[in-house]
Design a protein around this motif. Structure first.
Motif, PDB file in Angstrom:
ATOM      1  N   SER A 155       0.839  -1.198   0.000  1.00  0.00           N
ATOM      2  CA  SER A 155       0.000   0.000   0.000  1.00  0.00           C
ATOM      3  C   SER A 155       0.874   1.248   0.000  1.00  0.00           C
ATOM      4  O   SER A 155       1.958   1.266   0.576  1.00  0.00           O
ATOM      5  N   TYR A 156       0.375   2.282  -0.659  1.00  0.00           N
ATOM      6  CA  TYR A 156       1.106   3.553  -0.729  1.00  0.00           C
ATOM      7  C   TYR A 156       0.074   4.657  -0.816  1.00  0.00           C
ATOM      8  O   TYR A 156      -0.472   4.937  -1.884  1.00  0.00           O
TER       9      TYR A 156
ATOM     10  N   ALA B  73       6.995   7.362   4.992  1.00  0.00           N
ATOM     11  CA  ALA B  73       7.733   6.182   5.454  1.00  0.00           C
ATOM     12  C   ALA B  73       7.908   5.168   4.335  1.00  0.00           C
ATOM     13  O   ALA B  73       8.982   4.563   4.185  1.00  0.00           O
ATOM     14  N   ARG B  74       6.869   4.970   3.548  1.00  0.00           N
ATOM     15  CA  ARG B  74       6.955   3.992   2.464  1.00  0.00           C
ATOM     16  C   ARG B  74       7.953   4.426   1.402  1.00  0.00           C
ATOM     17  O   ARG B  74       8.614   3.597   0.765  1.00  0.00           O
TER      18      ARG B  74
ATOM     19  N   LEU C 273      10.713   2.085  -0.475  1.00  0.00           N
ATOM     20  CA  LEU C 273      10.691   1.856  -1.921  1.00  0.00           C
ATOM     21  C   LEU C 273      11.993   2.309  -2.579  1.00  0.00           C
ATOM     22  O   LEU C 273      12.488   1.656  -3.502  1.00  0.00           O
ATOM     23  N   VAL C 274      12.536   3.432  -2.130  1.00  0.00           N
ATOM     24  CA  VAL C 274      13.808   3.894  -2.675  1.00  0.00           C
ATOM     25  C   VAL C 274      14.911   2.883  -2.372  1.00  0.00           C
ATOM     26  O   VAL C 274      15.753   2.573  -3.233  1.00  0.00           O
TER      27      VAL C 274
ATOM     28  N   ARG D 208       6.393  12.848  -3.139  1.00  0.00           N
ATOM     29  CA  ARG D 208       7.432  12.657  -2.108  1.00  0.00           C
ATOM     30  C   ARG D 208       8.380  11.528  -2.502  1.00  0.00           C
ATOM     31  O   ARG D 208       9.588  11.602  -2.264  1.00  0.00           O
ATOM     32  N   LEU D 209       7.825  10.491  -3.095  1.00  0.00           N
ATOM     33  CA  LEU D 209       8.662   9.379  -3.548  1.00  0.00           C
ATOM     34  C   LEU D 209       9.594   9.833  -4.659  1.00  0.00           C
ATOM     35  O   LEU D 209      10.776   9.473  -4.692  1.00  0.00           O
ATOM     36  N   VAL D 210       9.087  10.627  -5.580  1.00  0.00           N
ATOM     37  CA  VAL D 210       9.921  11.139  -6.673  1.00  0.00           C
ATOM     38  C   VAL D 210      11.065  11.975  -6.117  1.00  0.00           C
ATOM     39  O   VAL D 210      12.224  11.828  -6.533  1.00  0.00           O
TER      40      VAL D 210
END
Length: 282
Positions: A62-63, A70-71, A75-76, A102-104
């Motif tokens: 889940s994301y 936190a995820r 993932l990174v 945020r992940l990017v």
């Protein structure tokens, strides 16, 4: 992975808004081949995969908003170890008012490659269907919930010249339209696009005043994108009083009226003859 895909990367992939036929071949390939699939809603993801006849090959996690920060770290780290990470939202492109940015940022900071598999977008679909100018536009996300924030947004955008697009809850659409009509005028053009690409797709365009009446007469359901025309460009008449005052100030300082009117007209773009006549009769 499919052609052009690389391991140790993060891929943002657009999912259908409603019509499964809009799913790309690349999305199907990524769903079956990615090492990790990060989904806003894992149940909806599995339902989509089943309808597309695709078997998800990697781990599903889940994301969503609450665990995004936190995820992203996890993932990174997986991508740095060589995994291909696929990121999908419930509909449309991740990162556009959905988890993803945020992940990017975290991936860029860590030197992890990021790419996207483009596809459906409620924002772009609504803009195209609105019939309003789209050579320049502003995406304003969701309309604020707090009254003070809405009042501030109304003031800040009152003179925005670009076409504006918003996401809105169907429950709040009627009140939002009423606020915009009061703040920006009932004659401002707008368009409500709901349930895009779905069975009950509906696109209703008119003035804000007309849309207020339309929304008040029915229960609006489904995902809503609201597109509103930008503020009309100001004309020289809007500032005629200040321009005439400037002409008269120059005359009082010793300039001839014709010369003063000509100079102010050149600087402002106002028609010289009209400015001259207004100043002469002031």
């Amino acid at each position: 992975m499919g052609p052009g895909e690389v391991s140790g990367a993060i891929v943002l992939a657009a999912t259908p808004l409603g019509h499964d036929g809009d799913a790309s071949d690349r999305l199907r390939t990524l769903l079956s081949s990615a090492d990790v699939v990060a989904a806003e809603d894992t149940r909806r993801l599995r339902g989509l995969a089943a309808r597309l006849g695709v078997r998800i090959g990697g781990r599903v996690v889940s994301y969503y908003d609450a665990n995004e920060a936190a995820r992203a770290v996890e993932l990174v780290a997986r991508a740095q170890a060589g995994a291909t990470i696929l990121v999908v939202s419930d509909a449309g492109m991740p990162g556009i008012s959905d988890p993803g940015y945020r992940l990017v940022r975290a991936a860029r900071a860590a030197g992890v490659p990021v790419t996207c598999a483009p596809g459906p977008s409620a924002l772009l679909a609504a803009l195209a269907l609105s019939g309003l100018p789209t050579d320049r536009f502003a995406f304003e996300g969701f309309w604020p919930r707090r009254a003070s924030d809405r009042a501030l947004r109304l003031r800040l955008l009152a003179t925005e010249p670009r076409t504006m697009a918003f996401f809105e809850s169907p429950r709040r659409l009627a009140s939002t339209l009423a606020e915009m009509a009061e703040g920006w005028g009932v004659d401002r053009e707008a368009c409500v696009a709901r349930e895009l690409t779905k069975v009950h797709e509906e696109v209703v365009c008119g003035t804000l005043g007309e849309l207020v009446e339309w929304a008040a007469q029915r229960e609006v359901l489904g995902e809503v994108t609201l597109v509103v025309a930008g503020a009309p460009a100001p004309t020289w008449e809007d500032s005629a009083d200040s321009l005439v005052a400037e002409v008269l100030s120059r005359v009082n300082a010793g300039e001839r009226l014709s010369e003063a009117a000509a100079q102010v007209a050149r600087q402002s773009g106002a028609p010289r003859r009209a400015l001259y006549e207004l100043a002469r009769n002031a």
